[in-house]
Design a protein around this motif. Sequence first.
Motif, PDB file in Angstrom:
ATOM      1  N   SER A 125       0.822  -1.204   0.000  1.00 41.90           N
ATOM      2  CA  SER A 125       0.000   0.000   0.000  1.00 41.90           C
ATOM      3  C   SER A 125       0.863   1.264   0.000  1.00 41.90           C
ATOM      4  O   SER A 125       0.540   2.244  -0.667  1.00 41.90           O
ATOM      5  N   SER A 126       1.965   1.238   0.723  1.00 43.33           N
ATOM      6  CA  SER A 126       2.845   2.410   0.744  1.00 43.33           C
ATOM      7  C   SER A 126       3.496   2.633  -0.615  1.00 43.33           C
ATOM      8  O   SER A 126       3.709   3.771  -1.028  1.00 43.33           O
ATOM      9  N   LEU A 127       3.802   1.563  -1.333  1.00 43.20           N
ATOM     10  CA  LEU A 127       4.338   1.701  -2.691  1.00 43.20           C
ATOM     11  C   LEU A 127       3.297   2.319  -3.612  1.00 43.20           C
ATOM     12  O   LEU A 127       3.615   3.104  -4.505  1.00 43.20           O
ATOM     13  N   ARG A 128       2.040   1.968  -3.404  1.00 40.71           N
ATOM     14  CA  ARG A 128       0.935   2.522  -4.175  1.00 40.71           C
ATOM     15  C   ARG A 128       0.859   4.039  -3.994  1.00 40.71           C
ATOM     16  O   ARG A 128       0.639   4.782  -4.937  1.00 40.71           O
ATOM     17  N   LYS A 129       1.063   4.495  -2.771  1.00 39.24           N
ATOM     18  CA  LYS A 129       1.019   5.934  -2.487  1.00 39.24           C
ATOM     19  C   LYS A 129       2.102   6.685  -3.237  1.00 39.24           C
ATOM     20  O   LYS A 129       1.963   7.869  -3.524  1.00 39.24           O
ATOM     21  N   ALA A 130       3.193   5.987  -3.563  1.00 40.74           N
ATOM     22  CA  ALA A 130       4.297   6.585  -4.302  1.00 40.74           C
ATOM     23  C   ALA A 130       4.120   6.437  -5.816  1.00 40.74           C
ATOM     24  O   ALA A 130       5.019   6.753  -6.581  1.00 40.74           O
ATOM     25  N   GLY A 131       2.956   5.916  -6.246  1.00 31.52           N
ATOM     26  CA  GLY A 131       2.682   5.787  -7.675  1.00 31.52           C
ATOM     27  C   GLY A 131       2.866   4.387  -8.224  1.00 31.52           C
ATOM     28  O   GLY A 131       2.669   4.159  -9.415  1.00 31.52           O
ATOM     29  N   GLY A 132       3.252   3.439  -7.390  1.00 35.60           N
ATOM     30  CA  GLY A 132       3.436   2.064  -7.845  1.00 35.60           C
ATOM     31  C   GLY A 132       2.107   1.352  -8.056  1.00 35.60           C
ATOM     32  O   GLY A 132       1.077   1.754  -7.513  1.00 35.60           O
ATOM     33  N   ILE A 133       2.138   0.310  -8.850  1.00 36.03           N
ATOM     34  CA  ILE A 133       0.953  -0.505  -9.116  1.00 36.03           C
ATOM     35  C   ILE A 133       1.297  -1.944  -8.767  1.00 36.03           C
ATOM     36  O   ILE A 133       2.325  -2.472  -9.191  1.00 36.03           O
ATOM     37  N   PHE A 134       0.436  -2.588  -7.997  1.00 34.60           N
ATOM     38  CA  PHE A 134       0.638  -3.971  -7.575  1.00 34.60           C
ATOM     39  C   PHE A 134      -0.586  -4.775  -7.992  1.00 34.60           C
ATOM     40  O   PHE A 134      -1.702  -4.461  -7.584  1.00 34.60           O
ATOM     41  N   VAL A 135      -0.376  -5.804  -8.847  1.00 35.44           N
ATOM     42  CA  VAL A 135      -1.481  -6.633  -9.338  1.00 35.44           C
ATOM     43  C   VAL A 135      -1.077  -8.090  -9.171  1.00 35.44           C
ATOM     44  O   VAL A 135       0.014  -8.486  -9.575  1.00 35.44           O
ATOM     45  N   LYS A 136      -1.970  -8.889  -8.581  1.00 33.58           N
ATOM     46  CA  LYS A 136      -1.691 -10.312  -8.423  1.00 33.58           C
ATOM     47  C   LYS A 136      -3.002 -11.073  -8.558  1.00 33.58           C
ATOM     48  O   LYS A 136      -3.977 -10.775  -7.867  1.00 33.58           O
ATOM     49  N   ALA A 137      -3.044 -12.050  -9.446  1.00 36.90           N
ATOM     50  CA  ALA A 137      -4.178 -12.957  -9.629  1.00 36.90           C
ATOM     51  C   ALA A 137      -5.469 -12.249 -10.022  1.00 36.90           C
ATOM     52  O   ALA A 137      -6.555 -12.641  -9.626  1.00 36.90           O
ATOM     53  N   ILE A 138      -5.351 -11.192 -10.816  1.00 36.79           N
ATOM     54  CA  ILE A 138      -6.514 -10.468 -11.348  1.00 36.79           C
ATOM     55  C   ILE A 138      -6.387 -10.503 -12.864  1.00 36.79           C
ATOM     56  O   ILE A 138      -5.336 -10.173 -13.408  1.00 36.79           O
ATOM     57  N   ASP A 139      -7.453 -10.887 -13.560  1.00 38.97           N
ATOM     58  CA  ASP A 139      -7.356 -10.896 -15.022  1.00 38.97           C
ATOM     59  C   ASP A 139      -8.196  -9.816 -15.694  1.00 38.97           C
ATOM     60  O   ASP A 139      -8.122  -9.636 -16.901  1.00 38.97           O
ATOM     61  N   LEU A 140      -8.964  -9.058 -14.918  1.00 43.97           N
ATOM     62  CA  LEU A 140      -9.677  -7.898 -15.464  1.00 43.97           C
ATOM     63  C   LEU A 140     -10.014  -6.962 -14.320  1.00 43.97           C
ATOM     64  O   LEU A 140     -10.575  -7.389 -13.303  1.00 43.97           O
ATOM     65  N   ALA A 141      -9.659  -5.720 -14.467  1.00 44.66           N
ATOM     66  CA  ALA A 141     -10.028  -4.693 -13.494  1.00 44.66           C
ATOM     67  C   ALA A 141     -10.218  -3.399 -14.265  1.00 44.66           C
ATOM     68  O   ALA A 141      -9.348  -2.984 -15.024  1.00 44.66           O
ATOM     69  N   VAL A 142     -11.371  -2.773 -14.100  1.00 42.46           N
ATOM     70  CA  VAL A 142     -11.668  -1.525 -14.783  1.00 42.46           C
ATOM     71  C   VAL A 142     -12.328  -0.581 -13.783  1.00 42.46           C
ATOM     72  O   VAL A 142     -13.330  -0.948 -13.160  1.00 42.46           O
ATOM     73  N   ALA A 143     -11.786   0.602 -13.641  1.00 44.05           N
ATOM     74  CA  ALA A 143     -12.423   1.620 -12.807  1.00 44.05           C
ATOM     75  C   ALA A 143     -13.387   2.403 -13.697  1.00 44.05           C
ATOM     76  O   ALA A 143     -13.030   2.814 -14.798  1.00 44.05           O
ATOM     77  N   VAL A 144     -14.602   2.576 -13.236  1.00 45.99           N
ATOM     78  CA  VAL A 144     -15.611   3.340 -13.978  1.00 45.99           C
ATOM     79  C   VAL A 144     -16.143   4.443 -13.080  1.00 45.99           C
ATOM     80  O   VAL A 144     -15.987   4.398 -11.856  1.00 45.99           O
ATOM     81  N   SER A 145     -16.781   5.432 -13.668  1.00 47.06           N
ATOM     82  CA  SER A 145     -17.231   6.591 -12.902  1.00 47.06           C
ATOM     83  C   SER A 145     -18.451   6.313 -12.035  1.00 47.06           C
ATOM     84  O   SER A 145     -18.717   7.043 -11.094  1.00 47.06           O
ATOM     85  N   SER A 146     -19.196   5.257 -12.344  1.00 48.37           N
ATOM     86  CA  SER A 146     -20.373   4.921 -11.534  1.00 48.37           C
ATOM     87  C   SER A 146     -20.797   3.483 -11.812  1.00 48.37           C
ATOM     88  O   SER A 146     -20.430   2.895 -12.835  1.00 48.37           O
ATOM     89  N   ALA A 147     -21.615   2.937 -10.917  1.00 53.23           N
ATOM     90  CA  ALA A 147     -22.153   1.599 -11.129  1.00 53.23           C
ATOM     91  C   ALA A 147     -23.039   1.583 -12.364  1.00 53.23           C
ATOM     92  O   ALA A 147     -23.082   0.600 -13.102  1.00 53.23           O
ATOM     93  N   GLN A 148     -23.743   2.666 -12.609  1.00 49.54           N
ATOM     94  CA  GLN A 148     -24.640   2.747 -13.775  1.00 49.54           C
ATOM     95  C   GLN A 148     -23.842   2.574 -15.072  1.00 49.54           C
ATOM     96  O   GLN A 148     -24.280   1.887 -15.994  1.00 49.54           O
ATOM     97  N   VAL A 149     -22.652   3.169 -15.130  1.00 46.61           N
ATOM     98  CA  VAL A 149     -21.810   3.017 -16.320  1.00 46.61           C
ATOM     99  C   VAL A 149     -21.423   1.550 -16.507  1.00 46.61           C
ATOM    100  O   VAL A 149     -21.507   1.011 -17.602  1.00 46.61           O
ATOM    101  N   ALA A 150     -21.033   0.892 -15.421  1.00 50.92           N
ATOM    102  CA  ALA A 150     -20.643  -0.512 -15.510  1.00 50.92           C
ATOM    103  C   ALA A 150     -21.821  -1.386 -15.926  1.00 50.92           C
ATOM    104  O   ALA A 150     -21.693  -2.266 -16.782  1.00 50.92           O
ATOM    105  N   LEU A 151     -22.992  -1.138 -15.349  1.00 48.45           N
ATOM    106  CA  LEU A 151     -24.167  -1.957 -15.654  1.00 48.45           C
ATOM    107  C   LEU A 151     -24.654  -1.736 -17.074  1.00 48.45           C
ATOM    108  O   LEU A 151     -25.307  -2.605 -17.642  1.00 48.45           O
ATOM    109  N   SER A 152     -24.320  -0.602 -17.678  1.00 49.82           N
ATOM    110  CA  SER A 152     -24.743  -0.343 -19.052  1.00 49.82           C
ATOM    111  C   SER A 152     -23.802  -0.994 -20.062  1.00 49.82           C
ATOM    112  O   SER A 152     -24.050  -0.977 -21.254  1.00 49.82           O
TER     113      SER A 152
END
Length: 70
Positions: free
Chosen positions: A38-65
């Motif tokens: 988490s501290s590396l994340r605060k410095a701009g690092g990205i840590f990904v393990k065992a995830i094959d899809l992740a998308v940030a969207v502006s709202s649940a409505q956008v994702a559901l559409s």
Amino acid sequence: MAKAVILGIPGEEGLWLVDLDAGTVKPLNPTGELATASSLRKAGGIFVKAIDLAVAVSSAQVALSGHVDG
């Protein structure tokens, strides 16, 4: 198969625990190696393990559409 996911989103200082079985999302106070990641994340690092899809969207409505914000 994973039954829980830990998420950190840019602009959100904390981490979140998503429990897929319970259908819940709760704030998570990281300790140990997770706190280190988490501290590396605060410095701009990205840590990904065992995830094959992740998308940030502006709202649940956008994702559901079916849209993905660009």
